[in-house]
Scaffold this active site. Sequence first.
Site, PDB file in Angstrom:
ATOM      1  N   HIS A  74      -9.393 -14.805   4.694  1.00 51.58           N
ATOM      2  CA  HIS A  74      -8.775 -14.190   4.199  1.00 51.58           C
ATOM      3  C   HIS A  74      -8.187 -16.053   3.783  1.00 51.58           C
ATOM      4  CE1 HIS A  74      -4.379 -14.128   3.521  1.00 51.58           C
ATOM      5  NE2 HIS A  74      -4.599 -12.827   2.999  1.00 51.58           N
ATOM      6  N   HIS A 127      -3.627 -12.996  -4.417  1.00 46.02           N
ATOM      7  CA  HIS A 127      -1.803 -12.876  -4.408  1.00 46.02           C
ATOM      8  C   HIS A 127      -1.559 -12.702  -5.506  1.00 46.02           C
ATOM      9  CE1 HIS A 127      -2.808 -14.109  -0.305  1.00 46.02           C
ATOM     10  NE2 HIS A 127      -2.498 -12.631   0.175  1.00 46.02           N
ATOM     11  N   HIS A 136      -6.735  -6.130   0.296  1.00 49.77           N
ATOM     12  CA  HIS A 136      -6.783  -6.335   1.639  1.00 49.77           C
ATOM     13  C   HIS A 136      -7.128  -4.904   2.297  1.00 49.77           C
ATOM     14  CE1 HIS A 136      -4.265  -9.770   0.134  1.00 49.77           C
ATOM     15  NE2 HIS A 136      -3.878  -9.883   1.412  1.00 49.77           N
ATOM     16  N   HIS A 156       6.449  -7.847   2.284  1.00 45.95           N
ATOM     17  CA  HIS A 156       4.447  -8.594   2.624  1.00 45.95           C
ATOM     18  C   HIS A 156       4.778  -9.450   2.685  1.00 45.95           C
ATOM     19  CE1 HIS A 156       1.337 -11.403   0.853  1.00 45.95           C
ATOM     20  NE2 HIS A 156       1.415 -10.758   2.854  1.00 45.95           N
ATOM     21  N   HIS A 159       5.654 -11.493   6.665  1.00 50.60           N
ATOM     22  CA  HIS A 159       4.938 -12.862   7.646  1.00 50.60           C
ATOM     23  C   HIS A 159       5.461 -14.014   7.164  1.00 50.60           C
ATOM     24  CE1 HIS A 159       0.450 -11.990   6.460  1.00 50.60           C
ATOM     25  NE2 HIS A 159       1.085 -11.807   5.657  1.00 50.60           N
ATOM     26  N   PHE A 203      -0.448 -18.969   3.564  1.00 50.54           N
ATOM     27  CA  PHE A 203      -2.251 -17.522   3.982  1.00 50.54           C
ATOM     28  C   PHE A 203      -2.992 -18.526   4.220  1.00 50.54           C
ATOM     29  CE2 PHE A 203      -0.077 -15.958   0.235  1.00 50.54           C
ATOM     30  CZ  PHE A 203       0.824 -14.718   0.838  1.00 50.54           C
ATOM     31  N   HIS A 257      -0.883  -5.739   7.640  1.00 50.39           N
ATOM     32  CA  HIS A 257      -1.813  -5.765   6.208  1.00 50.39           C
ATOM     33  C   HIS A 257      -2.272  -3.825   6.665  1.00 50.39           C
ATOM     34  CE1 HIS A 257      -2.117  -8.394   2.794  1.00 50.39           C
ATOM     35  NE2 HIS A 257      -1.187  -9.103   4.107  1.00 50.39           N
TER      36      HIS A 257
HETATM   37 CU1  C2O Z   1      -3.651 -12.280   1.451  1.00 53.34          CU
HETATM   38 CU2  C2O Z   1      -0.746 -11.370   3.480  1.00 53.34          CU
HETATM   39  O1  C2O Z   1      -2.072 -11.727   3.000  1.00 53.34           O
END
Ligand code: C2O
Length: 581
Positions: free
Chosen positions: A174, A196, A205, A326, A330, A347, A360
Site C-alpha cells: 500500500h 489515490h 483497493h 474514507h 483514516h 498512507f 477498505h
Molecule cells: Cu489507499 Cu485507505 O487508502
Amino acid sequence: MTTPAKPLPLFFALIIILLIPLISLLYNHFSVFTAIKFICRQTYKPPHAKENGLVKSSSEKDKSRLWRKTFIGFKNIDDSSSISRSISLNISECFPVELPSDAITPTHCCPSKPSFSKFLDFKDFASPSAKLRVRKPFHLLDEEDIAKFEKGIALMKALPDDDPRSFIQQAKVHCAYCNGAYHLSHPFQDTKFDIHRSWFFFPFHRWYIYFFERILGNLIGDPNFALPFWSWDSIEGMQMPTYFTNLNSSLYHKLRHQKHLPPHVVDLNYASNSNYVPSHKQVSYNLATMYKQMVLASTTELFMGSPFRLGDNPRPGPGSVEAAPHNTVHTWVGGAETPHHEDMGTFYTAARDPIFYGHHSNLDRMWAIWKTLGEGRRDYSDQDWLDSEFFFYDENANFVRVKVRDCIDTKNLGYVYQDVDLAWLRTPPTSRKSKLLRQTKKAQVRSWKPRKFPLVLDSITSVIVKRQKKLRSKEEKEEVEEVLVIEGIEFGSDKFVKFDIHVDDDEDRLSNPDETEFVGSFVNLYHGHGHKISTSFKVGISKVLENFEAEEDDDLLVTLVPKVGKGDVIIRSIKIEFIPK
Ligand code: C2O
C-alpha cells in the site's frame, strides 16, 4: 588486419536523425528533446532490471503496446480517441518513497524480495457455479468467523518479514502504491504513481484486499474465507469494532486515537479538531453524510473520482466517498499524538493497522452498493480505465498482473457482501434556511467586493458563482447533473487539509452535516513532502437546488469553511459544470 568499419549502426543513427524532424511535423507535441530522451530510456535498462531478468520477460506484445502509447499517446493529451492511454507501471524500478522528515517508521516500501523477473496474468476467475464467499460485517460475525480472521492475521504477522505474504510486506504494498515508489511506464514523463484521488481509488483497493483475503484464507487453510467489513455506515457499526481493541488479539494495534475507542461513535466528517458531538447527534450526522456521499454523487465521476490517463497530471480529483468517509475515518482511527496521525491517518503507515482491511472492505462494499442505487449509476466504460493494470503478490507469493476490467464485478472474484440495513438511504439531509434568508444572504454577499482568485483559504470564504443554465427540464435533469467544481486546489503534499463546502448557507450560522446546505468536504491526508499538489473537487448539486427550490436562481452562494490547514490551501476557481450521468 584492420577491423572493418561498422556501417550499420551509423546508418540507423542517420535514419533516426533524419526522421526526427519529419515526425515533429506530423505530431505537434513531439520534440527533438523528447525523442532523444525516449531513445536513451529505451537503450538504458537499470542494472537490477537486467539482473532479475525483467528485460527478457516483457513480452513482444507489451513492447509494441508501449511503443504505441509512446508515439501516439503523448500526442493526444486532450483527445479521447481510441488510442490507449491506460496506466501501467514500470515495475523494474522501485524508488524509495517520500516520507515525512519526522516519520515515526522510516521505511523503504519496496518489496524485499522482488520477483519481477516473472509475473503471471490474473486468471483465477470464480466459476459461475462456485459458492460465493460472503463478506460479513464485524457486528454480525460469529465466534468461528472472528477466530479465523484473528488466526489469519496472526499467521501473516508470524511470516518472515521478507516473505511477500507477510503482514509487513502487505502493508508496504500500500505504501509503495501511495507514496510514489513506482513510476508510470511512460518514456517522456516520469510520473510517480499514486492510486489515490482519481478513478483508480476503488479498483486498486479492491484488488489489494482481494489478494490479502486470499493470503489469509490460504494461511488458515480455508479457501472460502471472506474478509469481514467494518460497516461504519450502519447504526450497529458506528464504533470501532471491539475485536480490534482486545489486547490479546492479533487485531490489536497500539497507534490509534485512544479517545476514539468503543463506545465512542465514529465521526464520518472528522477533522482532527472537531468538537465532541453527543452520540445520537453524531449518528444522525453520519447517516446524512452517507446519504450525500452515495446519493448526491449521481454520476460516475462524482462517485468514482476523475479520470487519470497516461500523460495527465496525477491526482485529478477524488470521488465523494474517497474524500469522506474514507479519508476522515483514516484520520479518526489514527493516533492523536503521532505527527501525521500514524498509523491509520497517513498512507505510508495506514496498512500496518489491521483495521485498515476492515475499513477498505466496507469502502469496497460502498462501490458495490452505489451501482445498485439506480438512476443510471454505472461504472466507467472507458477503455483507458478498464485496461489499466497493477501488480500484487498472491497466496503462493507469485507476482500477478491484474487489470481494472477484471474486478468490476465482485462475483468474478468469487465474493459478495452480506446485506446490511442501509438506514442512510432513508435519511436525506434536511434543509434549514428559509427562502427569504437564503435570498437575503445572497444579496449581502453580492454587495461585497468580489473575492479575487486565486484565493487563500485562511478563513470562512463566501463567493457568488454564476449558473449558466437554470430551470432545466425533468428529462435534462435525469441525464445531466449540475456540478459545483472547485478547481486548482493547491497545497503542500505534507499538509493535512480539510475544508467543508456549503451552498446558499449563512456564514454566521453554518449548517451541520445533517443539513442540506452542507454539501461536502474536501480532505487530504499527508502524502509526502516537498511537492505541491494541485487537484480539484466536484459536488453534485441538482438535488440540493431542487430541495431549496432554488432552481430559478441566477447564481449560487458558495461558502468554503477551512477546518484543518487554514491558510495552507489556495483555490484557483469555482464554477458550475453540467456532467452527463
Ligand atoms: Cu489507499 Cu485507505 O487508502
